[in-house]
Design a protein around this motif. Structure first.
Motif, PDB file in Angstrom:
ATOM      1  N   ARG A  54       0.840  -1.146   0.145  1.00  0.00           N
ATOM      2  CA  ARG A  54       0.080   0.016   0.081  1.00  0.00           C
ATOM      3  C   ARG A  54       0.889   1.397   0.011  1.00  0.00           C
ATOM      4  O   ARG A  54       0.444   2.190  -0.633  1.00  0.00           O
ATOM      5  N   PRO A  55       1.873   1.157   0.662  1.00  0.00           N
ATOM      6  CA  PRO A  55       2.627   2.477   0.646  1.00  0.00           C
ATOM      7  C   PRO A  55       3.183   2.980  -0.855  1.00  0.00           C
ATOM      8  O   PRO A  55       3.459   4.091  -0.998  1.00  0.00           O
ATOM      9  N   GLN A  56       3.581   1.921  -1.672  1.00  0.00           N
ATOM     10  CA  GLN A  56       3.984   2.127  -2.999  1.00  0.00           C
ATOM     11  C   GLN A  56       2.799   2.400  -3.778  1.00  0.00           C
ATOM     12  O   GLN A  56       2.816   3.278  -4.753  1.00  0.00           O
ATOM     13  N   LEU A  57       1.533   1.481  -3.709  1.00  0.00           N
ATOM     14  CA  LEU A  57       0.515   1.790  -4.625  1.00  0.00           C
ATOM     15  C   LEU A  57      -0.244   2.917  -4.576  1.00  0.00           C
ATOM     16  O   LEU A  57      -0.847   3.347  -5.546  1.00  0.00           O
ATOM     17  N   LEU A  58      -0.401   3.493  -3.346  1.00  0.00           N
ATOM     18  CA  LEU A  58      -1.328   4.425  -3.079  1.00  0.00           C
ATOM     19  C   LEU A  58      -0.459   5.696  -2.601  1.00  0.00           C
ATOM     20  O   LEU A  58      -0.993   6.799  -2.905  1.00  0.00           O
ATOM     21  N   ASP A  59       0.725   5.766  -2.081  1.00  0.00           N
ATOM     22  CA  ASP A  59       1.490   6.959  -1.674  1.00  0.00           C
ATOM     23  C   ASP A  59       2.633   7.056  -2.489  1.00  0.00           C
ATOM     24  O   ASP A  59       3.508   8.025  -1.938  1.00  0.00           O
ATOM     25  N   GLY A  60       3.088   6.372  -3.137  1.00  0.00           N
ATOM     26  CA  GLY A  60       4.418   6.348  -3.797  1.00  0.00           C
ATOM     27  C   GLY A  60       4.370   7.025  -4.965  1.00  0.00           C
ATOM     28  O   GLY A  60       3.584   7.712  -5.444  1.00  0.00           O
ATOM     29  N   THR A  61       5.519   7.244  -5.564  1.00  0.00           N
ATOM     30  CA  THR A  61       5.648   8.001  -6.775  1.00  0.00           C
ATOM     31  C   THR A  61       5.400   6.769  -8.078  1.00  0.00           C
ATOM     32  O   THR A  61       5.674   5.921  -8.233  1.00  0.00           O
ATOM     33  N   VAL A  62       4.310   7.422  -8.612  1.00  0.00           N
ATOM     34  CA  VAL A  62       3.574   6.520  -9.747  1.00  0.00           C
ATOM     35  C   VAL A  62       3.850   7.131 -11.092  1.00  0.00           C
ATOM     36  O   VAL A  62       3.766   8.277 -11.470  1.00  0.00           O
ATOM     37  N   GLU A  63       4.109   5.960 -12.000  1.00  0.00           N
ATOM     38  CA  GLU A  63       4.633   6.549 -13.384  1.00  0.00           C
ATOM     39  C   GLU A  63       3.611   5.581 -14.069  1.00  0.00           C
ATOM     40  O   GLU A  63       3.579   4.570 -14.469  1.00  0.00           O
ATOM     41  N   PRO A  64       2.259   6.184 -14.392  1.00  0.00           N
ATOM     42  CA  PRO A  64       1.170   5.420 -14.966  1.00  0.00           C
ATOM     43  C   PRO A  64       1.363   5.037 -16.569  1.00  0.00           C
ATOM     44  O   PRO A  64       0.623   4.160 -16.937  1.00  0.00           O
ATOM     45  N   GLY A  65       2.471   5.576 -17.288  1.00  0.00           N
ATOM     46  CA  GLY A  65       2.556   5.281 -18.535  1.00  0.00           C
ATOM     47  C   GLY A  65       1.712   6.199 -19.365  1.00  0.00           C
ATOM     48  O   GLY A  65       1.162   7.097 -19.153  1.00  0.00           O
ATOM     49  N   ARG A  66       1.372   5.416 -20.719  1.00  0.00           N
ATOM     50  CA  ARG A  66       0.587   6.422 -21.463  1.00  0.00           C
ATOM     51  C   ARG A  66      -0.931   6.100 -21.638  1.00  0.00           C
ATOM     52  O   ARG A  66      -1.569   4.929 -21.536  1.00  0.00           O
ATOM     53  N   PRO A  67      -1.572   7.004 -21.369  1.00  0.00           N
ATOM     54  CA  PRO A  67      -3.071   7.166 -21.307  1.00  0.00           C
ATOM     55  C   PRO A  67      -3.652   6.652 -22.515  1.00  0.00           C
ATOM     56  O   PRO A  67      -4.855   5.687 -22.629  1.00  0.00           O
ATOM     57  N   ASP A  68      -3.186   6.904 -23.659  1.00  0.00           N
ATOM     58  CA  ASP A  68      -3.589   6.267 -25.059  1.00  0.00           C
ATOM     59  C   ASP A  68      -3.659   4.735 -25.125  1.00  0.00           C
ATOM     60  O   ASP A  68      -4.176   4.177 -26.005  1.00  0.00           O
TER      61      ASP A  68
END
Length: 273
Positions: A159-173
């Motif tokens: 949870r510390p990574q998934l909800l509060d970490g630094t997220v790089e979601p990638g390409r929305p397209d």
């Protein structure tokens, strides 16, 4: 129009209440214009509508944050029950607008007679939010309950990574098919399409690979330096099916991970020792 700062029975300044009403009305109008409330097939056209909705909401959402922060502590992905892809996209979209708040998924539903992979796919789709299970646990087969227990335990651990970490979601397209989140030396990478996954072992002591693809392996690309990793592989129900030690030299490597399974890479200190 001038409005005197008289508090309402709820304790909110009347001027702020009128401003809030205007923001909500504008958001509702924009949302309706974007077509987010209409039924769709989940194709590219519907995804474009979702994108318009997100951009249209940006102004009202910013105003809401400035006006009444207490109203934005919990957000929810709506209108995508039993749709793992839509849940993933909408929860990530919402989390990008809700910094500091909790984002909840829409209902998680699946056929109890379906393979266990179908249940796990729903859970993985909500990994970056608070999952909302809407199935009767007492009516699920043992394999499904075992999988739910494992993946929810992993969600709590990470949870510390998934909800509060630094997220790089990638390409929305591409509908966020490669999502990376990291904190405290732990990196979680969930992969939703058959592609090469770049690894960055430097500065990490653990890398978690979530295989949400239909194939039973992941292809990873190690960086410039060699690193030794102790790898533990779990099947969709959470059972350990392999333990090994690999030297990740620069270049491509294949990691056998079952579809809807998980591999944990614990990076050993000291390079290739």
């Amino acid at each position: 129009m001038n409005v005197s700062p008289v508090n309402t029975p709820l304790g909110i300044d009347r001027r702020r209440l009128l401003q809030l009403g205007g923001v909500l009305a504008a958001a509702t109008s924009l949302s309706a214009c974007s077509g987010s409330g209409s039924a769709g097939t989940g194709g590219a056209g519907d995804r474009n509508k979702g994108s318009i909705t997100v951009w249209s909401w940006q102004g009202p959402a910013t105003a809401l944050k400035a006006l009444v922060p207490e109203f934005r502590k919990k957000m929810r992905s709506l209108d995508c029950p039993a749709d793992a892809t839509a849940n993933r996209v909408r929860t990530i979209d919402t989390s990008l607008l809700t910094v500091g708040g909790a984002v909840h998924s829409d209902m998680l539903l699946w056929d109890p007679a379906a393979p266990v992979e179908a249940a796990v796919r729903q859970l993985i789709g909500t990994f970056h939010s608070v999952p909302q299970l809407s199935v009767r646990l007492d009516r699920l087969p043992a394999g499904h309950r075992e999988a739910i227990g494992f993946w929810l335990a992993e969600w709590r651990r990470l949870r510390p990574q998934l909800l509060d970490g630094t997220v790089e979601p990638g390409r929305p397209d591409e509908l966020y098919t490669l999502v990376r989140s990291a904190a405290d030396g732990v990196c979680v990478i969930d992969v939703h399409s058959d592609r090469v996954v770049p690894l960055r072992p430097a500065g990490q002591h653990e890398i978690v690979l979530v295989n949400a693809t239909p194939v039973d392996r992941l292809t990873v690309a190690a960086g410039e330096d060699s690193h030794t990793a102790d790898i533990t592989v779990h099947d969709p129900r959470g059972r350990i099916i392999d333990r090994c030690r690999r030297v990740l030299t620069p270049g491509l490597h294949t990691v056998p991970v079952p579809s809807m399974g998980l591999a944990t890479l614990r990076i050993r200190e000291g390079g290739t020792q």
